[in-house]
Design a protein around this motif. Structure first.
Motif, PDB file in Angstrom:
ATOM      1  N   MET A   1       0.840  -1.173   0.000  1.00  7.85           N
ATOM      2  CA  MET A   1       0.000   0.000   0.000  1.00  7.85           C
ATOM      3  C   MET A   1       0.885   1.235   0.000  1.00  7.85           C
ATOM      4  O   MET A   1       1.935   1.261   0.609  1.00  7.85           O
ATOM      5  N   ASN A   2       0.424   2.246  -0.673  1.00  5.85           N
ATOM      6  CA  ASN A   2       1.118   3.519  -0.693  1.00  5.85           C
ATOM      7  C   ASN A   2       0.878   4.209   0.649  1.00  5.85           C
ATOM      8  O   ASN A   2      -0.262   4.481   1.005  1.00  5.85           O
ATOM      9  N   PRO A   3       1.925   4.506   1.412  1.00  4.83           N
ATOM     10  CA  PRO A   3       1.718   5.140   2.715  1.00  4.83           C
ATOM     11  C   PRO A   3       1.022   6.493   2.621  1.00  4.83           C
ATOM     12  O   PRO A   3       0.376   6.933   3.562  1.00  4.83           O
ATOM     13  N   ILE A   4       1.106   7.132   1.486  1.00  7.35           N
ATOM     14  CA  ILE A   4       0.474   8.437   1.313  1.00  7.35           C
ATOM     15  C   ILE A   4      -1.048   8.316   1.381  1.00  7.35           C
ATOM     16  O   ILE A   4      -1.732   9.213   1.851  1.00  7.35           O
ATOM     17  N   THR A   5      -1.574   7.188   0.939  1.00  2.00           N
ATOM     18  CA  THR A   5      -3.027   7.016   0.939  1.00  2.00           C
ATOM     19  C   THR A   5      -3.556   6.470   2.259  1.00  2.00           C
ATOM     20  O   THR A   5      -4.765   6.415   2.451  1.00  2.00           O
ATOM     21  N   ALA A   6      -2.673   6.055   3.160  1.00  2.00           N
ATOM     22  CA  ALA A   6      -3.094   5.571   4.477  1.00  2.00           C
ATOM     23  C   ALA A   6      -3.358   6.789   5.357  1.00  2.00           C
ATOM     24  O   ALA A   6      -2.436   7.457   5.808  1.00  2.00           O
ATOM     25  N   THR A   7      -4.618   7.100   5.591  1.00  2.00           N
ATOM     26  CA  THR A   7      -4.974   8.348   6.255  1.00  2.00           C
ATOM     27  C   THR A   7      -5.670   8.177   7.598  1.00  2.00           C
ATOM     28  O   THR A   7      -5.888   9.153   8.291  1.00  2.00           O
ATOM     29  N   MET A   8      -6.059   6.953   7.959  1.00  2.00           N
ATOM     30  CA  MET A   8      -6.909   6.786   9.138  1.00  2.00           C
ATOM     31  C   MET A   8      -6.332   5.810  10.154  1.00  2.00           C
ATOM     32  O   MET A   8      -6.057   4.658   9.836  1.00  2.00           O
ATOM     33  N   ARG A   9      -6.178   6.300  11.385  1.00  2.00           N
ATOM     34  CA  ARG A   9      -5.848   5.451  12.522  1.00  2.00           C
ATOM     35  C   ARG A   9      -7.160   4.947  13.110  1.00  2.00           C
ATOM     36  O   ARG A   9      -8.218   5.517  12.869  1.00  2.00           O
ATOM     37  N   LEU A  10      -7.081   3.926  13.916  1.00  2.00           N
ATOM     38  CA  LEU A  10      -8.295   3.440  14.582  1.00  2.00           C
ATOM     39  C   LEU A  10      -8.879   4.515  15.489  1.00  2.00           C
ATOM     40  O   LEU A  10     -10.104   4.654  15.582  1.00  2.00           O
ATOM     41  N   THR A  11      -8.025   5.315  16.132  1.00  2.00           N
ATOM     42  CA  THR A  11      -8.542   6.391  16.993  1.00  2.00           C
ATOM     43  C   THR A  11      -9.290   7.430  16.159  1.00  2.00           C
ATOM     44  O   THR A  11     -10.301   7.968  16.614  1.00  2.00           O
ATOM     45  N   ASP A  12      -8.813   7.712  14.950  1.00  2.00           N
ATOM     46  CA  ASP A  12      -9.521   8.639  14.058  1.00  2.00           C
ATOM     47  C   ASP A  12     -10.886   8.079  13.684  1.00  2.00           C
ATOM     48  O   ASP A  12     -11.895   8.784  13.727  1.00  2.00           O
ATOM     49  N   LEU A  13     -10.909   6.803  13.327  1.00  2.00           N
ATOM     50  CA  LEU A  13     -12.170   6.169  12.953  1.00  2.00           C
ATOM     51  C   LEU A  13     -13.158   6.156  14.117  1.00  2.00           C
ATOM     52  O   LEU A  13     -14.350   6.415  13.925  1.00  2.00           O
TER      53      LEU A  13
ATOM     54  N   MET B   1      -1.866   3.118  10.192  1.00  2.00           N
ATOM     55  CA  MET B   1      -2.908   3.820   9.453  1.00  2.00           C
ATOM     56  C   MET B   1      -3.389   2.967   8.285  1.00  2.00           C
ATOM     57  O   MET B   1      -2.631   2.199   7.706  1.00  2.00           O
ATOM     58  N   TYR B   2      -4.661   3.150   7.967  1.00  2.00           N
ATOM     59  CA  TYR B   2      -5.318   2.386   6.913  1.00  2.00           C
ATOM     60  C   TYR B   2      -5.797   3.326   5.811  1.00  2.00           C
ATOM     61  O   TYR B   2      -6.149   4.467   6.074  1.00  2.00           O
ATOM     62  N   ALA B   3      -5.857   2.793   4.598  1.00  2.00           N
ATOM     63  CA  ALA B   3      -6.407   3.542   3.473  1.00  2.00           C
ATOM     64  C   ALA B   3      -7.917   3.315   3.416  1.00  2.00           C
ATOM     65  O   ALA B   3      -8.436   2.334   3.953  1.00  2.00           O
ATOM     66  N   LEU B   4      -8.621   4.214   2.753  1.00  2.00           N
ATOM     67  CA  LEU B   4     -10.075   4.156   2.663  1.00  2.00           C
ATOM     68  C   LEU B   4     -10.602   2.812   2.150  1.00  2.00           C
ATOM     69  O   LEU B   4     -11.528   2.257   2.760  1.00  2.00           O
ATOM     70  N   PRO B   5     -10.062   2.248   1.059  1.00  2.92           N
ATOM     71  CA  PRO B   5     -10.608   0.958   0.605  1.00  2.92           C
ATOM     72  C   PRO B   5     -10.515  -0.140   1.664  1.00  2.92           C
ATOM     73  O   PRO B   5     -11.452  -0.927   1.819  1.00  2.92           O
ATOM     74  N   GLU B   6      -9.416  -0.189   2.410  1.00  2.00           N
ATOM     75  CA  GLU B   6      -9.273  -1.222   3.446  1.00  2.00           C
ATOM     76  C   GLU B   6     -10.267  -1.010   4.582  1.00  2.00           C
ATOM     77  O   GLU B   6     -10.811  -1.965   5.129  1.00  2.00           O
ATOM     78  N   VAL B   7     -10.515   0.249   4.941  1.00  2.00           N
ATOM     79  CA  VAL B   7     -11.487   0.551   5.993  1.00  2.00           C
ATOM     80  C   VAL B   7     -12.873   0.069   5.574  1.00  2.00           C
ATOM     81  O   VAL B   7     -13.594  -0.560   6.351  1.00  2.00           O
ATOM     82  N   VAL B   8     -13.235   0.347   4.332  1.00  2.00           N
ATOM     83  CA  VAL B   8     -14.538  -0.099   3.819  1.00  2.00           C
ATOM     84  C   VAL B   8     -14.615  -1.622   3.850  1.00  2.00           C
ATOM     85  O   VAL B   8     -15.620  -2.196   4.292  1.00  2.00           O
ATOM     86  N   ILE B   9     -13.563  -2.278   3.407  1.00  2.00           N
ATOM     87  CA  ILE B   9     -13.551  -3.746   3.357  1.00  2.00           C
ATOM     88  C   ILE B   9     -13.747  -4.337   4.742  1.00  2.00           C
ATOM     89  O   ILE B   9     -14.642  -5.155   4.963  1.00  2.00           O
ATOM     90  N   PHE B  10     -12.926  -3.933   5.732  1.00  2.00           N
ATOM     91  CA  PHE B  10     -13.025  -4.619   7.021  1.00  2.00           C
ATOM     92  C   PHE B  10     -14.240  -4.210   7.832  1.00  2.00           C
ATOM     93  O   PHE B  10     -14.784  -5.017   8.577  1.00  2.00           O
ATOM     94  N   LEU B  11     -14.728  -2.989   7.677  1.00  2.00           N
ATOM     95  CA  LEU B  11     -15.930  -2.617   8.422  1.00  2.00           C
ATOM     96  C   LEU B  11     -17.184  -3.247   7.817  1.00  2.00           C
ATOM     97  O   LEU B  11     -18.084  -3.656   8.549  1.00  2.00           O
TER      98      LEU B  11
END
Length: 188
Positions: free
Chosen positions: A1-13, A45-55
């Motif tokens: 994964m591109n670290p630039i696109t990883a924008t969300m920590r679990l605390t942010d979510l 940190m996670y990217a948006l597609p991964e957040v959508v997938i696991f949630l």
């Protein structure tokens, strides 16, 4: 994964969605691609597609409606803030295994989102053919996880997408050059 696109920590979510951090740790797929930053911003940190997938896979309520809108807005705002800094120059590179990530993201989409994904894929394929790219089908699939495309697919907001045929051709050409499959890389 591109670290630039990883924008969300679990605390942010947890803050954005209004849920407890312990709930999020139960919903996270420990095998989900993430980037562990050793410098600011610190943390996994996670990217948006991964957040959508696991949630969507692990949370009873999934990730839809207002929760989805808040998560997508947080991601877009974080990427916009990063784009202004020299540490985060671009988000063209999609990571080392974009095919698997894009496939999992495509599987997590609703019918309405799949229709928007199909529109993106149509524009990408047309631009790739017009630009003379060799990997049209691969580009058509992997662009689903590009942040601008993911945002359009999930919300219909297309202000980050290329404009016009020339814009799409230039963007797809850059994606093709930067995201060469590992088996096609040459030793220097």
């Amino acid at each position: 994964m591109n670290p630039i696109t990883a924008t969300m920590r679990l605390t942010d979510l947890a803050r954005v969605m209004g849920v407890h951090i312990r709930s999020l740790t139960r919903w996270v797929d420990n095998g989900a691609p993430a980037h562990d930053f050793g410098h600011a911003p610190r943390g996994v940190m996670y990217a948006l597609p991964e957040v959508v997938i696991f949630l969507r896979a692990n949370r009873k309520r999934g990730l839809f409606g207002d929760d989805l809108a808040r998560v997508v807005t947080f991601d877009a705002n974080e990427r916009a803030a990063r784009a202004a800094t020299p540490l985060y120059p671009d988000d063209i590179w999609l990571g080392s295994a974009p095919e698997a990530r894009a496939g999992a993201f495509g599987d997590a989409l609703t019918a309405e989102e799949r229709e928007r994904a199909r529109l993106i894929q149509k524009d990408v394929a047309g631009a790739a053919i017009a630009a003379g790219a060799r990997r049209v089908e691969r580009l058509r699939n992997i662009t689903l996880i590009h942040p601008a495309c993911a945002r359009f697919i999930l919300t219909g907001e297309g202000d980050e997408l290329p404009v016009g045929h020339a814009g799409w051709r230039a963007w797809v050409t850059a994606l093709d050059v930067v995201n060469v499959p590992v088996n096609e890389l040459e030793a220097a």
